[in-house]
Each structure stands twice: as structure tokens, then as C-alpha cells.
Design an enzyme around this catalytic site. Structure first.
Site, PDB file in Angstrom:
ATOM      1  N   SER A  73       6.257   4.238  12.931  1.00 27.92           N
ATOM      2  CA  SER A  73       7.405   5.138  12.772  1.00 27.92           C
ATOM      3  C   SER A  73       7.052   6.618  12.685  1.00 27.92           C
ATOM      4  O   SER A  73       7.957   7.461  12.664  1.00 27.92           O
ATOM      5  CB  SER A  73       8.227   4.730  11.551  1.00 27.92           C
ATOM      6  OG  SER A  73       8.970   3.568  11.829  1.00 27.92           O
ATOM      7  N   LYS A 237       6.484  11.993   7.263  1.00 23.61           N
ATOM      8  CA  LYS A 237       7.082  10.837   7.933  1.00 23.61           C
ATOM      9  C   LYS A 237       6.099   9.697   7.874  1.00 23.61           C
ATOM     10  O   LYS A 237       4.964   9.815   8.328  1.00 23.61           O
ATOM     11  CB  LYS A 237       7.426  11.146   9.398  1.00 23.61           C
ATOM     12  CG  LYS A 237       8.053   9.957  10.113  1.00 23.61           C
ATOM     13  CD  LYS A 237       9.451   9.673   9.581  1.00 23.61           C
ATOM     14  CE  LYS A 237       9.921   8.263   9.909  1.00 23.61           C
ATOM     15  NZ  LYS A 237       9.372   7.243   8.989  1.00 23.61           N
ATOM     16  N   THR A 238       6.544   8.602   7.297  1.00 24.79           N
ATOM     17  CA  THR A 238       5.703   7.416   7.155  1.00 24.79           C
ATOM     18  C   THR A 238       5.862   6.492   8.360  1.00 24.79           C
ATOM     19  O   THR A 238       6.743   6.665   9.196  1.00 24.79           O
ATOM     20  CB  THR A 238       6.083   6.642   5.891  1.00 24.79           C
ATOM     21  OG1 THR A 238       7.479   6.306   5.973  1.00 24.79           O
ATOM     22  CG2 THR A 238       5.831   7.463   4.638  1.00 24.79           C
ATOM     23  N   GLY A 239       5.002   5.484   8.408  1.00 32.95           N
ATOM     24  CA  GLY A 239       5.101   4.451   9.434  1.00 32.95           C
ATOM     25  C   GLY A 239       4.318   3.233   9.000  1.00 32.95           C
ATOM     26  O   GLY A 239       3.351   3.348   8.246  1.00 32.95           O
TER      27      GLY A 239
END
Length: 291
Positions: A73, A237-239
């Protein structure tokens, strides 16, 4: 009696000593950081990639920074930025409404599922994708742009020759070892994130919107943010994906220091491995020590 030549030589040596000690200290610090990251990676049983850019002088801390990792993501930043870029020439674009059908929903839709049989604006989809990691929102952004290849094309327009988006959510998260699809390198992502949030890749209004979305992220408290002082401002922003893949990319504003850009990517050999946000937090703490 000391000759003038000897005095000059001694003065030269004395003037050089601080530089030598400074260089030696920096070299020792760099070695220490590398050793700490290597030890962290070894203890985790996975593969860790880190890239930090200090925008005060553009110095870098790199660890496996030229190796490919599945973005998961974190790729949503590029898709949202591509839509923002379009809005530079169409001031009404972000207010354009997109229909949300039940059939559009995928595996994680905390915001989009509330709008089934209704609509969301492109601005709302951008916020949902970046702040809540809503996968349906990401797919709608990709569809608006014309497909994953158009997101890749936007990256190329920024000078990023490494980023590649091949699929949509949720299949872009398979993170199969050795699979080049939907991957980038930590260094390439750090450089592009810097250009998007602190550089000239976007116009001022669009850049400010992207930064606002990132600062409002709700999914990153246990990742990079957890390794930083509470007083620092962070936009991230993580993923995450299969093989315990756990990612976070961030722009960081320390107190009394120029911004830092940090990318942390982590993956593991077992498909069902647990996510390790603690590894990202530990890496962040290691590379930002001293700022």
C-alpha cells in the site's frame, strides 16, 4: 629555534586535525548504524531495506537500498499524487464524483463501504486511500488514471525509473520473493517521496494537499512513528502483504532540523509470516538517532 617553515607545517597539521577527527567520527557513526541495521535484520529472520535522506545536506543512510521490495500500500502515494498532478490543469477535478458499487468492494474498504450505492469525490478517495489505506479507494484512483501502467508512467515522468505498478488491490500485495511486479527500491521511493512532498514534482497547492493527507494517516502509529520522539511531526503511508511484508514510508519534521525522508521495507521468507511493525520502528530509531 622554530623556523617559519616548521611553524607553518604545524599550523597546517593543527588546522587539519579537527577535520580528520570529524571525518573519523562520521565514518565510525556510519559503521555503527550499518552494524545496528544488520543486527536488527539478522534478529528478525527477514530482509530489511532502509533509505533515509537528510534534506539539510542530502546525505543518506542506506541499507539494501537498491534491492527491490514489494511496495504494497505504499504505492498508494504514487496513485494519489498522479491524480493531484492532473488537478493542476483542472481545478474542478478533485470534486469529480465516482460511483461506488457493492461489486467494487475488495478485501479492505473501511471508508468506501460506507458509500456503496453512492459516490465519492476523487479528493475523498485520495484521503481514504492514504489515511485509511482503503483498497477500493486505491482501485478507483487507478481506474480513473487508466490502469496501473499509468501510475508507473507518472513515476517515470518524475524521473523514477525503478517504480513499477502492475496490478490492482488486493493482488498487488502478494509480495512473492523475487517477483518484480509492484516493486521499487527503498532509495528510489525515498527520492520520489522527497520530490513529491518537498520538491517541485507537484505545484504548491497539490503538494500541500499530499502532505496534509500523509500527516493525517491513521495506520502508522506502530511503525516509523513509534521509533521517533513524540514531538516530531510525521506524514507517512504504511503497507503490508504476504510473506510478512511490512512497510512504511515517511516525511519527518524533527524539532529544529530540516525534514528527513525515510523509507523502511521489510519482508520474510514464509508466506504466512506475521507483520513486524516493530522492526520498522526499531530501524527508524537507529537511523534518526542524533537528529
Amino acid at each position: 629555534m622554530m623556523t617559519q617553515s616548521i611553524r607553518r607545517s604545524m599550523l597546517t597539521v593543527m588546522a587539519t586535525l579537527p577535520l580528520l577527527f570529524s571525518s573519523a567520527t562520521l565514518h565510525a557513526q556510519a559503521n555503527s548504524v550499518q552494524q545496528q541495521l544488520e543486527a536488527l535484520e539478522k534478529s528478525s529472520g527477514g530482509r530489511l531495506g532502509v533509505a533515509l535522506i537528510n534534506t539539510a545536506d542530502n546525505s543518506q543512510i542506506l541499507y539494501r537500498a537498491d534491492e527491490r521490495f514489494a511496495m504494497c500500500s505504499t504505492s498508494k502515494v504514487m496513485a494519489a499524487a498522479a491524480v493531484l498532478k492532473q488537478s493542476e490543469s483542472d481545478k474542478h477535478l478533485l470534486n469529480q464524483r465516482v460511483e461506488i458499487k457493492k461489486s467494487d468492494l475488495v478485501n479492505y474498504n473501511p471508508i468506501a463501504e460506507k458509500h456503496v450505492n453512492g459516490t465519492m469525490t476523487l479528493a475523498e478517495l485520495g484521503a481514504a486511500a492514504l489515511q485509511y489505506s482503503d483498497n477500493t479507494a486505491m482501485n478507483k484512483l487507478i481506474a480513473h488514471l487508466g490502469g496501473p501502467d499509468k501510475v508507473t508512467a507518472f513515476a517515470r515522468s518524475l524521473g523514477d525509473e525503478t517504480f513499477r505498478l502492475d496490478r490492482t488491490e488486493p493482488t498487488l500485495n502478494t509480495a512473492i520473493p523475487g517477483d518484480p511486479r509492484d516493486t521499487t527500491t527503498p532509495l528510489a521511493m525515498a527520492q520520489t517521496l522527497k520530490n513529491l512532498t518537498l520538491g517541485k514534482a507537484l505545484a504548491e497547492t497539490q503538494r500541500a494537499q499530499l502532505v496534509t493527507w500523509l500527516k493525517g494517516n491513521t495506520t502508522g502509529s506502530a511503525s516509523i512513528r513509534a521509533g521517533l520522539p513524540k514531538s516530531w511531526v510525521v506524514g507517512d503511508k504504511t503497507g503490508s502483504g504476504d510473506y510478512g511484508t511490512t512497510n512504511d514510508i515517511a516525511v519527518i519534521w524533527p524539532e529544529n532540523h530540516a525534514p528527513l525522508v525515510l523509507v523502511t521495507y521489510f519482508t520474510q521468507p514464509e508466506q504466512k509470516a506475521e507483520r513486524r511493525r516493530d522492526i520498522l520502528a526499531a530501524a527508524a530509531k537507529i537511523v534518526t538517532h542524533g537528529f
